[in-house]
Motif scaffolding. Structure first.
Motif, PDB file in Angstrom:
ATOM      1  N   ILE A  70       0.857  -1.182   0.000  1.00 33.08           N
ATOM      2  CA  ILE A  70       0.000   0.000   0.000  1.00 33.08           C
ATOM      3  C   ILE A  70       0.893   1.232   0.000  1.00 33.08           C
ATOM      4  N   ARG A  71       0.656   2.129  -0.934  1.00 25.55           N
ATOM      5  CA  ARG A  71       1.483   3.335  -1.062  1.00 25.55           C
ATOM      6  C   ARG A  71       1.058   4.330   0.012  1.00 25.55           C
ATOM      7  N   LEU A  72       2.022   4.671   0.872  1.00 23.81           N
ATOM      8  CA  LEU A  72       1.744   5.451   2.075  1.00 23.81           C
ATOM      9  C   LEU A  72       2.409   6.813   2.013  1.00 23.81           C
TER      10      LEU A  72
ATOM     11  N   ALA B 285       5.040   0.543   9.865  1.00 22.90           N
ATOM     12  CA  ALA B 285       4.415   0.410   8.556  1.00 22.90           C
ATOM     13  C   ALA B 285       5.150  -0.572   7.653  1.00 22.90           C
ATOM     14  N   ARG B 286       6.455  -0.656   7.809  1.00 22.17           N
ATOM     15  CA  ARG B 286       7.216  -1.507   6.892  1.00 22.17           C
ATOM     16  C   ARG B 286       7.579  -2.872   7.471  1.00 22.17           C
TER      17      ARG B 286
ATOM     18  N   GLU C 214       3.701  -4.460   4.289  1.00 23.10           N
ATOM     19  CA  GLU C 214       2.356  -4.136   3.803  1.00 23.10           C
ATOM     20  C   GLU C 214       2.291  -2.729   3.210  1.00 23.10           C
ATOM     21  N   PHE C 215       3.194  -1.851   3.631  1.00 20.91           N
ATOM     22  CA  PHE C 215       3.162  -0.462   3.198  1.00 20.91           C
ATOM     23  C   PHE C 215       4.521  -0.057   2.626  1.00 20.91           C
TER      24      PHE C 215
ATOM     25  N   TYR D  58      -0.847  -1.448  12.163  1.00 20.87           N
ATOM     26  CA  TYR D  58      -0.676  -1.230  10.726  1.00 20.87           C
ATOM     27  C   TYR D  58      -1.093  -2.464   9.927  1.00 20.87           C
TER      28      TYR D  58
ATOM     29  N   ALA E   7      -3.920  -2.487   7.116  1.00 19.13           N
ATOM     30  CA  ALA E   7      -3.694  -2.965   5.750  1.00 19.13           C
ATOM     31  C   ALA E   7      -4.823  -3.894   5.304  1.00 19.13           C
TER      32      ALA E   7
END
Length: 385
Positions: A11-13, A32-33, A37-38, A334, A338
């Motif tokens: 997912i582009r965050l 997030a990483r 997932e992001f 997060y 996602a």
């Protein structure tokens, strides 16, 4: 169906806030990483262009996806074919509403740091905006991501404790026990009513404690009486609070939050007592949950043990005996986010067991702070939250 329905991969965050000198921005980026997932691709990491660009360069963001203005970021990213699908908001509290507004109205999912806003009026406005948007809204009450917090929630829900009678929760720190240095950015905005809101310790850590009670027990508060105090001379917001709570069904509770408790680092503790058993969990030792049946011996439940529930084990990454902590719990929020975002792409239902703090939880948290302030101003009178 979401306009992102054809997307695959991470997912582009994007991120607003969290630049140089900001602790929580780095925590969000790691979380997030952690599970891939992001992917962070854009950011308005500071309100000043020089600092925004320096902060972005330091973490490897491309210059053409670096912004000094969050509104510009929202407009441009919404137009780009490879624009962001979600944004993490890690600014001081007073900016949560205006920043979230720009992204929500463009259908970009919001992952927002707590508390939801600085004032109850702003919280209600933001809730209405989120209701009108197709985007998901996730609030990072990260302590709900600990596997053994999920275990406590599951055991309470299935009746292991019987009828809940008493709840005690405390969150004690000492990092504001003295007047901080002038260059301490984290202390500066948290002790400033214009940026933090009406609550000091109550808003910063009291909301975490309150949310932990609500998340694990499901108890609904009907009244509270709060004694808020500022011990450090010249401080206008509370740095210590004692709160008594009454819940639907007759349960009673006590909440203590303090940022002037000498010797305490990050001592978040939950105790719940029912007619059959009690349980206790300490955030500083998060891989153990103590459960004691009435008249029986204490069981120490460890993370990922065979005796734990599916919902607890689902959020673990390593075998028993390998400690997991704060960053992993944050990453679990997060991870849940996602799954919600991916489900929103196609209009699918959330997978079973996926749960995360929502904007409704955020409004409750700000309402809790508002009620504490009202009660304290009336010499700890009972008020409705």
């Amino acid at each position: 169906m979401s306009r992102f329905s054809e997307r695959t991969g991470p997912i582009r965050l994007g991120m607003v806030g969290g630049g140089q000198g900001a602790l929580i921005g780095g925590v969000h980026r790691i979380a997030a990483r952690l599970d891939a997932e992001f992917q962070l691709v854009a950011g308005a990491l500071s309100s000043t262009e020089e600092r925004a660009r320096a902060s972005a360069e330091a973490i490897g963001l491309p210059a053409d996806r670096t912004y000094a203005d969050y509104a510009e970021m929202a407009k441009r990213e919404a137009r780009l074919k490879d624009g962001i699908e979600a944004v993490a908001i890690v600014t001081p509290n007073h900016m949560h509403l205006p920043v979230a507004r720009e992204f929500l109205k463009r259908g970009i999912h919001v992952i927002c740091d707590k508390p939801l806003t600085g004032t109850l009026a702003d919280a209600k406005k933001l809730a209405k905006l989120a209701e009108k948007s197709d985007a998901q809204f996730i609030l990072t009450h990260n302590y709900t991501g600990y596997p053994l917090v999920r275990e406590a929630r599951a055991r309470i829900a299935r009746g292991d404790l019987g009828d809940i009678r008493l709840v005690q929760v405390e969150y004690a720190q000492d990092w504001l026990a003295e007047q901080p240095a002038p260059d301490n950015k984290q202390a500066a905005w948290r002790t400033d009513p214009e940026r933090s809101g009406a609550g000091g310790a109550t808003g910063d850590i009291g909301t975490h404690a309150f949310n932990l009670v609500r998340f694990t027990t499901g108890l609904v508060p009907t009244a509270l009486a709060a004694d808020l105090h500022s011990f450090v001379p010249g401080r206008t917001l509370d740095d210590n609070a004692h709160v008594m709570l009454r819940f639907e069904g007759g349960a009673r509770g006590m909440l203590w939050c303090s940022q002037v408790a000498a010797g305490k680092e990050n001592a978040l503790v939950l105790r719940v007592y029912g007619t059959k058993a009690g349980l206790e969990w300490h955030q500083e030792e998060p891989n153990k949950l103590m459960v004691t049946p009435l008249g029986g011996a204490t069981e120490i439940v460890t993370r990922a043990a065979a005796a734990t529930t599916d919902g607890s084990r689902r959020l673990t990454r390593t075998p028993p005996g390998h400690p997991e902590g704060f960053l992993e719990a944050f990453a679990n929020i997060y991870g849940e986010a996602a799954q919600a975002i991916r489900a929103a792409r196609t209009g699918a239902a959330l997978p079973e067991g996926v749960v995360f703090p929502t904007i409704a939880d955020g409004v409750e948290g700000v309402a809790f702070v508002d009620a504490c302030v009202r009660s304290s101003r009336r010499d700890a009178a009972w008020v409705t939250p």
